[in-house]
Design a protein around this motif. Structure first.
Motif, PDB file in Angstrom:
ATOM      1  N   ARG A 120       0.832  -1.208   0.000  1.00 26.61           N
ATOM      2  CA  ARG A 120       0.000   0.000   0.000  1.00 26.61           C
ATOM      3  C   ARG A 120       0.870   1.263   0.000  1.00 26.61           C
ATOM      4  O   ARG A 120       0.520   2.269  -0.639  1.00 26.61           O
ATOM      5  N   CYS A 121       2.011   1.208   0.701  1.00 24.21           N
ATOM      6  CA  CYS A 121       2.938   2.353   0.678  1.00 24.21           C
ATOM      7  C   CYS A 121       3.404   2.631  -0.744  1.00 24.21           C
ATOM      8  O   CYS A 121       3.385   3.786  -1.207  1.00 24.21           O
ATOM      9  N   PHE A 122       3.849   1.585  -1.438  1.00 24.59           N
ATOM     10  CA  PHE A 122       4.353   1.784  -2.804  1.00 24.59           C
ATOM     11  C   PHE A 122       3.247   2.231  -3.753  1.00 24.59           C
ATOM     12  O   PHE A 122       3.476   3.069  -4.633  1.00 24.59           O
ATOM     13  N   GLU A 123       2.039   1.691  -3.549  1.00 27.05           N
ATOM     14  CA  GLU A 123       0.914   2.093  -4.407  1.00 27.05           C
ATOM     15  C   GLU A 123       0.647   3.591  -4.256  1.00 27.05           C
ATOM     16  O   GLU A 123       0.490   4.314  -5.246  1.00 27.05           O
ATOM     17  N   ARG A 124       0.613   4.071  -3.006  1.00 24.39           N
ATOM     18  CA  ARG A 124       0.360   5.495  -2.768  1.00 24.39           C
ATOM     19  C   ARG A 124       1.543   6.349  -3.217  1.00 24.39           C
ATOM     20  O   ARG A 124       1.377   7.408  -3.830  1.00 24.39           O
ATOM     21  N   PHE A 125       2.751   5.891  -2.910  1.00 20.65           N
ATOM     22  CA  PHE A 125       3.955   6.626  -3.291  1.00 20.65           C
ATOM     23  C   PHE A 125       4.019   6.802  -4.805  1.00 20.65           C
ATOM     24  O   PHE A 125       4.302   7.899  -5.306  1.00 20.65           O
ATOM     25  N   ASN A 126       3.727   5.733  -5.540  1.00 19.27           N
ATOM     26  CA  ASN A 126       3.806   5.787  -7.007  1.00 19.27           C
ATOM     27  C   ASN A 126       2.661   6.591  -7.624  1.00 19.27           C
ATOM     28  O   ASN A 126       2.768   7.036  -8.767  1.00 19.27           O
ATOM     29  N   ALA A 127       1.589   6.797  -6.854  1.00 14.72           N
ATOM     30  CA  ALA A 127       0.437   7.544  -7.362  1.00 14.72           C
ATOM     31  C   ALA A 127       0.536   9.038  -7.034  1.00 14.72           C
ATOM     32  O   ALA A 127      -0.322   9.821  -7.436  1.00 14.72           O
ATOM     33  N   THR A 128       1.577   9.429  -6.300  1.00 21.71           N
ATOM     34  CA  THR A 128       1.717  10.832  -5.889  1.00 21.71           C
ATOM     35  C   THR A 128       3.061  11.381  -6.342  1.00 21.71           C
ATOM     36  O   THR A 128       3.962  10.627  -6.715  1.00 21.71           O
ATOM     37  N   GLU A 129       3.183  12.684  -6.296  1.00 24.43           N
ATOM     38  CA  GLU A 129       4.403  13.364  -6.731  1.00 24.43           C
ATOM     39  C   GLU A 129       5.036  14.104  -5.558  1.00 24.43           C
ATOM     40  O   GLU A 129       4.343  14.547  -4.646  1.00 24.43           O
ATOM     41  N   PRO A 130       6.363  14.287  -5.591  1.00 25.58           N
ATOM     42  CA  PRO A 130       6.989  15.131  -4.562  1.00 25.58           C
ATOM     43  C   PRO A 130       6.502  16.573  -4.700  1.00 25.58           C
ATOM     44  O   PRO A 130       6.176  17.032  -5.794  1.00 25.58           O
ATOM     45  N   LYS A 131       6.453  17.284  -3.579  1.00 27.73           N
ATOM     46  CA  LYS A 131       5.852  18.617  -3.556  1.00 27.73           C
ATOM     47  C   LYS A 131       6.841  19.745  -3.830  1.00 27.73           C
ATOM     48  O   LYS A 131       6.433  20.852  -4.127  1.00 27.73           O
ATOM     49  N   TYR A 132       8.149  19.482  -3.705  1.00 29.41           N
ATOM     50  CA  TYR A 132       9.087  20.599  -3.656  1.00 29.41           C
ATOM     51  C   TYR A 132      10.165  20.526  -4.730  1.00 29.41           C
ATOM     52  O   TYR A 132      11.281  21.004  -4.545  1.00 29.41           O
ATOM     53  N   ASN A 133       9.853  19.895  -5.864  1.00 30.24           N
ATOM     54  CA  ASN A 133      10.755  19.893  -7.025  1.00 30.24           C
ATOM     55  C   ASN A 133      12.099  19.202  -6.770  1.00 30.24           C
ATOM     56  O   ASN A 133      13.124  19.633  -7.282  1.00 30.24           O
ATOM     57  N   TYR A 134      12.101  18.184  -5.945  1.00 34.46           N
ATOM     58  CA  TYR A 134      13.242  17.266  -5.855  1.00 34.46           C
ATOM     59  C   TYR A 134      12.696  15.866  -5.587  1.00 34.46           C
ATOM     60  O   TYR A 134      11.573  15.704  -5.114  1.00 34.46           O
ATOM     61  N   THR A 135      13.503  14.869  -5.894  1.00 32.70           N
ATOM     62  CA  THR A 135      13.058  13.481  -5.818  1.00 32.70           C
ATOM     63  C   THR A 135      13.037  12.985  -4.380  1.00 32.70           C
ATOM     64  O   THR A 135      13.949  13.272  -3.598  1.00 32.70           O
ATOM     65  N   GLN A 136      11.996  12.243  -4.065  1.00 38.83           N
ATOM     66  CA  GLN A 136      11.944  11.512  -2.804  1.00 38.83           C
ATOM     67  C   GLN A 136      12.084  10.020  -3.118  1.00 38.83           C
ATOM     68  O   GLN A 136      11.630   9.548  -4.164  1.00 38.83           O
ATOM     69  N   ASN A 137      12.715   9.299  -2.198  1.00 41.85           N
ATOM     70  CA  ASN A 137      13.031   7.884  -2.415  1.00 41.85           C
ATOM     71  C   ASN A 137      12.464   7.073  -1.262  1.00 41.85           C
ATOM     72  O   ASN A 137      12.733   7.371  -0.097  1.00 41.85           O
ATOM     73  N   LEU A 138      11.677   6.049  -1.585  1.00 42.01           N
ATOM     74  CA  LEU A 138      11.029   5.227  -0.565  1.00 42.01           C
ATOM     75  C   LEU A 138      11.855   3.978  -0.281  1.00 42.01           C
ATOM     76  O   LEU A 138      12.137   3.192  -1.188  1.00 42.01           O
ATOM     77  N   PHE A 139      12.256   3.809   0.987  1.00 44.28           N
ATOM     78  CA  PHE A 139      12.978   2.618   1.431  1.00 44.28           C
ATOM     79  C   PHE A 139      12.022   1.688   2.172  1.00 44.28           C
ATOM     80  O   PHE A 139      11.398   2.109   3.151  1.00 44.28           O
ATOM     81  N   PRO A 140      11.919   0.430   1.764  1.00 43.28           N
ATOM     82  CA  PRO A 140      11.172  -0.553   2.559  1.00 43.28           C
ATOM     83  C   PRO A 140      12.012  -1.055   3.728  1.00 43.28           C
ATOM     84  O   PRO A 140      13.235  -0.866   3.757  1.00 43.28           O
ATOM     85  N   ILE A 141      11.345  -1.696   4.703  1.00 38.39           N
ATOM     86  CA  ILE A 141      12.005  -2.119   5.941  1.00 38.39           C
ATOM     87  C   ILE A 141      11.820  -3.616   6.163  1.00 38.39           C
ATOM     88  O   ILE A 141      10.696  -4.116   6.164  1.00 38.39           O
ATOM     89  N   VAL A 142      12.928  -4.307   6.372  1.00 38.59           N
ATOM     90  CA  VAL A 142      12.916  -5.740   6.684  1.00 38.59           C
ATOM     91  C   VAL A 142      12.498  -5.934   8.137  1.00 38.59           C
ATOM     92  O   VAL A 142      13.031  -5.280   9.032  1.00 38.59           O
TER      93      VAL A 142
END
Length: 379
Positions: free
Chosen positions: A174-196
């Motif tokens: 669900r995190c990746f689904e939402r992350f991929n459906a939204t854009e960063p707000k401040y004109n730089y890339t955000q990177n999502l790290f999953p957790i083991v």
């Protein structure tokens, strides 16, 4: 705008330690790296200028739970994100708030949708879902943002650890689904790290590593360690996870730990660390130094006019004496908290920089094995 890049530069010949460079839109980070914890948008007692000049920090943390409650998302968004709000122009990592929420054991309820909890500030009720946590971290604006996971307590039984891990994996989707459906707000890339996750059970950790790796994220984290399990177990699970996570991606061990923990885990292939220990212990008169651990409260330092530590390249550590720092802390003078916290952080950053030097030189393992007894020495 570009996704996070990780370039491995050197591998140690006698361990799994590696040195590399992480590149984000807010600059580069040399690994292995320690990240000071800035819970509410500041590292306790240490200014951003001191972090840059004295500590030589390359990346700091912000805490989603605390920043969401105060100053709140409206203020952060109006400011243009946490970088603009606190004046830190280098990379920032935001945690998901999961650890803080789950530590509120008496006032939170976990269900499939997410976690309801009460604010520690005013008792108001809130709901964190994977989707909400992605949206909150978009607003805060970290360069690296963390997936929403359940962190089971240390010593959890197999059944609980498995159910917790499986919930974490469903939330990760669900995190990746939402992350991929939204854009960063401040004109730089955000990177999502999953957790083991997976507690102290190797079969669960292997499943979790494989699940996390399948997401092909720009980096991966190991959570649920240093939460009460014995130190040898922490090392065993950390080593196991490193063997089952992608070699070409940075590995972040969350919430660990002592200087010797960090060196041991670097030797297993960890690239990124964070912990409140340097600042929390500094505020309580424990100093980590290149010669060992000092309890500056002890009377033996009352007439010691030597520098706190003149080997680590921190002006503050070389300028102020042990006697003066002891006096400040005894007097409950605020400057004492700043000096002790700044020194400990500078020591941690010096330590990982030294580790990097020795990885590049090819003698990391020998250096680590000699260094750890010295670091543990009680002065």
């Amino acid at each position: 705008m570009a996704a996070l890049q990780f370039q491995k530069q050197f591998n140690d010949q006698h361990s799994k330690a590696r040195a590399g460079i992480i590149t984000t839109d807010h600059g580069q980070i040399e690994t292995p790296i320690f990240m000071p914890v800035g819970t509410v948008g500041s590292v306790k007692g240490v200014s951003q200028q001191q972090l840059e000049l004295d500590v030589k920090a390359q990346i700091i943390l912000g805490n989603t739970y605390h920043l969401y409650l105060r100053p709140g998302l409206q203020v952060l968004e109006a400011a243009g994100g946490l970088h603009k709000f606190n004046g830190w122009n280098r990379p920032i990592l935001t945690d998901s708030g999961g650890y803080q929420v789950f530590s509120l054991a008496g006032t939170r309820k976990i269900k499939e949708e997410g976690v309801t909890f009460q604010s520690h500030i005013d008792g108001s009720k809130h709901l964190f879902t994977p989707e909400a946590v992605m949206d909150i971290q978009r607003v805060i604006g970290g360069d690296i943002i963390m997936a929403f996971d359940e962190c089971p307590p240390g010593g959890s039984e197999y059944g609980y650890a498995r159910k917790s891990m499986e919930l974490t994996h469903r939330w990760l989707d669900r995190c990746f689904e939402r992350f991929n459906a939204t854009e960063p707000k401040y004109n730089y890339t955000q990177n999502l790290f999953p957790i083991v996750q997976g507690g102290t059970f190797k079969d669960l950790r292997k499943i979790s590593c494989e699940t996390i790796a399948s997401k092909e994220a720009t980096g991966n984290a190991i959570g649920g360690l240093s939460v009460g399990e014995p130190e040898p177990v922490m090392y065993e699970i950390c080593d196991w996870c490193c063997d089952h996570l992608p070699q070409e991606k940075p590995r972040y061990l969350m919430g660990v730990g002592t200087p010797w923990n960090i060196l041991e885990c670097i030797s297993m292939g960890i690239d990124m660390f964070d912990c409140v220990m340097p600042t929390r212990n500094g505020r309580n008169a424990m100093l980590f130094t290149s010669k060992g651990v000092i309890n500056i409260d002890n009377k033996k330092w009352e007439f010691d006019f030597s520098p706190i530590d003149d080997e680590i390249g921190c002006d503050m550590s070389a300028y102020y004496t042990k006697s003066y720092l002891r006096h400040l802390l005894k007097s409950k003078e605020l400057l004492g908290l700043t000096i002790a916290s700044t020194h400990n952080l500078a020591f941690y950053l010096w330590l990982v920089k030294e580790a990097r030097k020795h990885i590049i030189a090819g003698d990391f393992k020998a250096w680590k094995d000699a260094m750890i007894p010295q670091l543990k020495n009680r002065l």
